[in-house]
Design an enzyme around this catalytic site. Structure first.
Site, PDB file in Angstrom:
ATOM      1  N   GLU A 199       4.503  -5.698   6.889  1.00 35.24           N
ATOM      2  CA  GLU A 199       3.701  -4.717   7.619  1.00 35.24           C
ATOM      3  C   GLU A 199       4.093  -4.614   9.101  1.00 35.24           C
ATOM      4  OE1 GLU A 199       2.607  -6.899   5.471  1.00 35.24           O
ATOM      5  OE2 GLU A 199       1.023  -6.074   4.217  1.00 35.24           O
ATOM      6  N   GLY A 208       0.710  -5.277   0.558  1.00 35.26           N
ATOM      7  CA  GLY A 208      -0.472  -5.322  -0.308  1.00 35.26           C
ATOM      8  C   GLY A 208      -0.178  -5.902  -1.678  1.00 35.26           C
ATOM      9  N   GLU A 216      -0.453  -9.509  -1.121  1.00 34.20           N
ATOM     10  CA  GLU A 216      -1.884  -9.780  -0.864  1.00 34.20           C
ATOM     11  C   GLU A 216      -2.674  -9.748  -2.163  1.00 34.20           C
ATOM     12  OE1 GLU A 216      -1.980  -6.738   2.234  1.00 34.20           O
ATOM     13  OE2 GLU A 216      -2.871  -8.244   3.534  1.00 34.20           O
ATOM     14  N   ALA A 276       0.871  -1.188   0.000  1.00 31.46           N
ATOM     15  CA  ALA A 276       0.000   0.000   0.000  1.00 31.46           C
ATOM     16  C   ALA A 276       0.903   1.233   0.000  1.00 31.46           C
ATOM     17  CB  ALA A 276      -0.876  -0.019   1.249  1.00 31.46           C
TER      18      ALA A 276
HETATM   19  N1  T1G Z   1       4.665   3.353  -0.135  1.00 27.58           N
HETATM   20  C1  T1G Z   1       5.133   4.552  -0.539  1.00 27.58           C
HETATM   21  N2  T1G Z   1       6.435   4.795  -0.850  1.00 27.58           N
HETATM   22  C2  T1G Z   1       7.286   3.754  -0.726  1.00 27.58           C
HETATM   23  C3  T1G Z   1       6.875   2.473  -0.304  1.00 27.58           C
HETATM   24  C4  T1G Z   1       5.487   2.295  -0.009  1.00 27.58           C
HETATM   25  N3  T1G Z   1       4.997   1.115   0.357  1.00 27.58           N
HETATM   26  N4  T1G Z   1       7.968   1.666  -0.284  1.00 27.58           N
HETATM   27  C5  T1G Z   1       9.000   2.414  -0.680  1.00 27.58           C
HETATM   28  N5  T1G Z   1       8.607   3.664  -0.953  1.00 27.58           N
HETATM   29  C6  T1G Z   1       9.439   4.775  -1.429  1.00 27.58           C
HETATM   30  C7  T1G Z   1      10.549   5.112  -0.445  1.00 27.58           C
HETATM   31  O1  T1G Z   1      10.073   6.013   0.539  1.00 27.58           O
HETATM   32  C8  T1G Z   1      11.577   5.741  -1.363  1.00 27.58           C
HETATM   33  O2  T1G Z   1      11.112   7.058  -1.664  1.00 27.58           O
HETATM   34  C9  T1G Z   1      11.426   4.930  -2.655  1.00 27.58           C
HETATM   35  O3  T1G Z   1      10.124   4.331  -2.589  1.00 27.58           O
HETATM   36  C10 T1G Z   1      12.457   3.843  -2.790  1.00 27.58           C
HETATM   37  O4  T1G Z   1      12.396   3.100  -1.568  1.00 27.58           O
HETATM   38  C11 T1G Z   1      -2.632  -3.275   3.078  1.00 27.58           C
HETATM   39  C12 T1G Z   1      -1.123  -1.897   4.791  1.00 27.58           C
HETATM   40  C13 T1G Z   1      10.241  -1.956  -1.709  1.00 27.58           C
HETATM   41  C14 T1G Z   1      12.180  -3.165  -0.686  1.00 27.58           C
HETATM   42  O5  T1G Z   1       6.426  -2.061   3.914  1.00 27.58           O
HETATM   43  O6  T1G Z   1      10.653  -2.342   1.858  1.00 27.58           O
HETATM   44  O7  T1G Z   1       0.959  -2.874   2.189  1.00 27.58           O
HETATM   45  O8  T1G Z   1      13.084   8.327  -0.728  1.00 27.58           O
HETATM   46  O9  T1G Z   1      14.765   3.549  -0.882  1.00 27.58           O
HETATM   47  O10 T1G Z   1      16.009   0.172  -1.120  1.00 27.58           O
HETATM   48  O11 T1G Z   1      -1.506  -5.017   4.098  1.00 27.58           O
HETATM   49  O12 T1G Z   1      11.192   0.372  -0.231  1.00 27.58           O
HETATM   50  O13 T1G Z   1      12.995   7.729  -3.171  1.00 27.58           O
HETATM   51  O14 T1G Z   1      11.392   9.442  -2.204  1.00 27.58           O
HETATM   52  O15 T1G Z   1      13.422   1.704   0.218  1.00 27.58           O
HETATM   53  O16 T1G Z   1      15.086  -0.371  -3.465  1.00 27.58           O
HETATM   54  C15 T1G Z   1       3.937  -2.745   3.027  1.00 27.58           C
HETATM   55  C16 T1G Z   1       8.278  -0.909   2.174  1.00 27.58           C
HETATM   56  C17 T1G Z   1       3.220  -1.434   3.090  1.00 27.58           C
HETATM   57  C18 T1G Z   1       7.420  -2.105   1.764  1.00 27.58           C
HETATM   58  C19 T1G Z   1      12.536  -1.127  -2.065  1.00 27.58           C
HETATM   59  N6  T1G Z   1       5.099  -2.636   2.200  1.00 27.58           N
HETATM   60  N7  T1G Z   1       9.295  -0.648   1.187  1.00 27.58           N
HETATM   61  O17 T1G Z   1      13.752  -0.871  -1.397  1.00 27.58           O
HETATM   62  O18 T1G Z   1      14.180   1.495  -2.190  1.00 27.58           O
HETATM   63  S1  T1G Z   1       1.833  -1.489   4.149  1.00 27.58           S
HETATM   64  C20 T1G Z   1       6.281  -2.251   2.733  1.00 27.58           C
HETATM   65  C21 T1G Z   1      10.449  -1.388   1.152  1.00 27.58           C
HETATM   66  C22 T1G Z   1       0.769  -2.517   3.318  1.00 27.58           C
HETATM   67  C23 T1G Z   1      -1.285  -3.866   3.321  1.00 27.58           C
HETATM   68  C24 T1G Z   1      -0.390  -2.995   4.121  1.00 27.58           C
HETATM   69  C25 T1G Z   1      11.487  -0.927   0.179  1.00 27.58           C
HETATM   70  C26 T1G Z   1      11.588  -1.818  -1.077  1.00 27.58           C
HETATM   71  P1  T1G Z   1      12.218   8.215  -1.959  1.00 27.58           P
HETATM   72  P2  T1G Z   1      13.759   2.470  -0.998  1.00 27.58           P
HETATM   73  P3  T1G Z   1      14.872   0.072  -2.072  1.00 27.58           P
END
Ligand code: T1G
Length: 692
Positions: free
Chosen positions: A128, A105, A108, A66
């Protein structure tokens, strides 16, 4: 090709519809993606010329979850739950084509598809919990139905991903695609159609959850197994409860229970702190006056001066990622000992199955030892890691200045000495930088990049890029005694040393700090790292409890006793009446009255000085932003991530409350407690550190 929304296109390869998402940087499931998937799947289902649908993403990864940037804002329809219903209820098979990181997500979404294929470099996970949440779109109900309850519990409460091969073995993937993912996924779609393979809806696969029904011990045993690691966190227990619901409730009920638990976490303080930390660790890479396209030094070969604990650990960071290192020591026996420690560390990892013997040899082959500093001539970066003596460091940097190639980066691992003074001892101060690794350097992720007055922008940018390469979280800090982390930490040490003279004994202070959320209290920690760091017998005058203990050769765990005593071979601290007596006598001799001190006062006197020093650091420009300070404390000092970091936490406590307390202590104890002017200003303006 039809543009469904500005980030989702619908195309056709023969009878196979291809729904393609392109929402950089990580294809987060924002409203345009959700709307595009919902409308795209609906359109493809209506199209009589379509017999199956592939969902695929452009760019670096399948949907990574998400859109966290939208959390806390009013939800916009269609919500992810609704979109996933549309996918799962499709009468035509839908195939998720995965690359990169199908996280949260994203996974999911893939779980509501009827088939899942991926390239072998793909990773799949539900992280998450690392944001203080739980999978809120059916992940806790569907994943156990595919991989089984035990595996789902591990994946969801750790938040750690698995690779494609493991996912295939677990049944989470149907096929690993060799070569081009899109054509492989289309071919897979054609195959399942020609074979008339049954479409499976994960929500209807109940065998694995039913097998766990009536076995509450699965969950009780699992809870015990994660108790220590998840102490203080709310999300892991909520994750366990929702997986338990997948076992004991019908799917629809379980989904409702998951949603309810998700909302509780989303509204709670811990998730706000953990989401703040997530973005803080990305913001820290952005250095205000250094453009993203600053030219970088090409670092292909490193050298480390000093094969002690730090030098060996630093060396491992480089060889772990394939960067060869020339390791320099002054004597052969010291060099051999240092190389031996590196090999021993790898052998321990191999014994734990984390490395194969082949990988150990590959890494060891990348380090070349020498007793001649001339050998560093071809290194692209040289890191000096000798003991903290300015004269010795200056001598070494003079030699490096003479020997090293012109564009080499010359770094010192000093933990508090003046990097400007070292730099000015060379003809190339613009090439000199501090790279302050935290011990053990091969384990701790934090790296302070100490920017000298003359350090070039390219050296800073190159150090930041190198940090990411060697899996460090780097924070650029300015030059002052102790830089940021240690300078703030010394304030806590000062106060906890004073507290035990006035009332609480070390066990009481340690318990308060441990219960706050730190991995251990200050005195247990001191015993672990050694009381004699920076202590010199020749200059010791017994003026503090620490000095008295060192003079008694009670230097911590390594001598079997420090503040606590330790049985042979044990690390368990045992309170020692000898030390209690010694502290009482010390207070008496120094006319320090003793009395009851509450846990609340222990927290105020141990933690508020950290915040106050952080405010001074910000106004001196030693740190770029409050969240950088929090990143340092989260990754270098064990600050509990569900409290966000000292500056984030101070905003939650209320800066006015902190200011009032600092002033109260200033009256009692003097100007050591004088509030930072920045703190006064923020309170006057009704602002917090978050407003900086
Ligand atoms: N939403 C918005 N922005 C995100 C994002 C996300 N989920 N994940 C990363 N970014 C942005 C980050 O801030 C950065 O921005 C850029 O992307 C590159 O990220 C309903 C509720 C995917 C492994 O927790 O683990 O789904 O600084 O530097 O090292 O159940 O990002 O460039 O402006 O980390 O290549 C669950 C979190 C969400 C994944 C990539 N998902 N992200 O790593 O790049 S909650 C997560 C990561 C959810 C559902 C629930 C990593 C990555 P900027 P980065 P990276």
């Amino acid at each position: 090709m039809t543009a469904i929304t500005d980030v989702v296109n619908l195309d056709k390869e023969g009878e196979i519809a291809v729904l393609s998402i392109n929402n950089p940087p990580v294809n987060a499931l924002g409203i345009a993606v959700r709307q595009g998937i919902a409308d795209g799947v609906t359109a493809a289902c209506k199209d009589e010329g379509v017999t199956a649908i592939v969902i695929i993403c452009q760019g670096r990864t399948f949907m990574a979850g998400a859109d966290i940037t939208k959390f806390g804002k009013p939800p916009r329809e269609p919500g992810l739950g609704r979109v996933l219903e549309i996918i799962e209820s499709s009468r035509k098979p839908i195939i998720a084509a995965i690359h990169g990181t199908a996280f949260g997500g994203g996974l999911e979404t893939a779980l509501t598809c009827h088939f899942r294929v991926a390239v072998d470099s793909a990773r799949l996970g539900l992280p998450e919990v690392k944001l203080g949440l739980l999978p809120g779109a059916g992940g806790t109900q569907r994943l156990p139905r595919v991989v089984g309850v035990e595996k789902a519990l591990k994946m969801i409460t750790s938040g750690n991903p698995i690779g494609a091969k493991e996912a295939l073995e677990d049944g989470l993937l149907d096929e690993i695609i060799k070569g081009d993912l899109l054509s492989g996924a289309v071919a897979f779609a054609e195959t399942i159609l020609s074979e008339k393979r049954p479409m499976l809806r994960v929500s209807e696969m109940n065998e694995k959850v039913e097998a766990a029904r009536g076995k509450p011990e699965i969950f009780e045993n699992f809870r015990k197994s994660i108790a220590r690691k998840t102490r203080g966190f709310n999300a892991p227990e909520a994750c366990v409860k929702t997986v338990e619901a997948a076992v004991n409730m019908a799917f629809g009920e379980g989904l409702k229970f998951e949603r309810q638990q998700f909302e509780i976490l989303m509204k709670g303080p811990q998730s706000a702190a953990q989401r703040y930390a997530f973005f803080a660790e990305r913001e820290v890479r952005k250095i205000p006056d250094i453009p993203k396209d600053t030219p970088l030094h090409d670092i292909r070969k490193a050298a480390v001066i000093g094969a002690g604990t730090m030098g060996g650990g630093i060396t491992m960071n480089f060889i772990n990622v394939g960067i060869p290192v020339t390791l320099i020591e002054q004597r052969k026996d010291l060099l051999e000992r240092g190389m031996g420690v590196i090999r021993k560390n790898y052998d321990i990892s191999a014994a734990r199955g984390r490395l194969t013997p082949k990988e150990v040899e590959e890494r060891m082959s990348l380090v070349t030892g020498s007793v001649s500093i001339e050998e560093v001539a071809d290194a692209d970066i040289v890191i000096e890691a000798v003991y903290e003596n300015m004269d010795l460091k200056k001598e070494i940097f003079s030699k490096l200045d003479r020997i090293c190639k012109q564009d080499a980066i010359l770094a010192s691992n000093t933990s508090y000495l003046d990097v400007n003074e070292i730099a000015d001892h060379t003809s190339r101060p613009e090439s000199v930088v501090g790279l302050h690794f935290f011990s053990p350097a091969n384990v701790m992720r934090l790296l302070e990049i100490v920017r000298g007055k003359k350090t070039s922008k390219s050296v800073i940018a190159s150090s930041m890029a190198l940090a990411k390469r060697i899996n460090k979280i780097a924070v650029v800090v300015g030059v002052c005694h102790g830089f940021v982390g240690n300078r703030m930490f010394s304030q806590r040490t000062r106060e906890t040393d004073q507290l035990i003279l006035e009332g609480p004994m070390p066990p009481q202070v340690d318990k308060v700090i441990y219960d706050f959320g730190f991995p251990m209290g200050p005195f247990v920690l001191r015993d672990l790292i050694g009381l004699d760091i920076g202590w010199r017998k020749e200059t010791s005058t017994g003026s503090t409890i620490r000095e008295v203990l060192c003079e008694l050769d009670r230097r911590g765990q390594k001598t079997g006793a420090g503040y606590y005593k330790y049985e042979a071979g044990s690390r368990i601290p045992i309170w020692d009446p000898e030390v209690e007596k010694l502290i009482f006598e010390f207070s008496e001799k120094n006319n320090i009255p003793r009395g009851e001190i509450s846990g609340k006062e222990i927290i105020e006197r141990s933690i508020y000085p950290i915040v106050n020093e952080g405010a001074k650091i910000l106004e001196e420009g030693i740190a770029n932003r409050p969240s950088d300070i929090d990143v340092i404390w989260l990754n270098g000092y064990g600050w509990p991530i569900y409290l966000g970091g000292p500056m984030f936490w101070a905003d939650q406590v209320g800066l006015e409350n902190i200011l009032v307390t600092l002033k109260k202590f200033q009256e009692r104890f003097g100007d050591l407690w004088k509030p930072a002017p920045l703190l006064e200003r923020l309170v006057k303006e009704g602002k917090g550190f978050k407003d900086l």
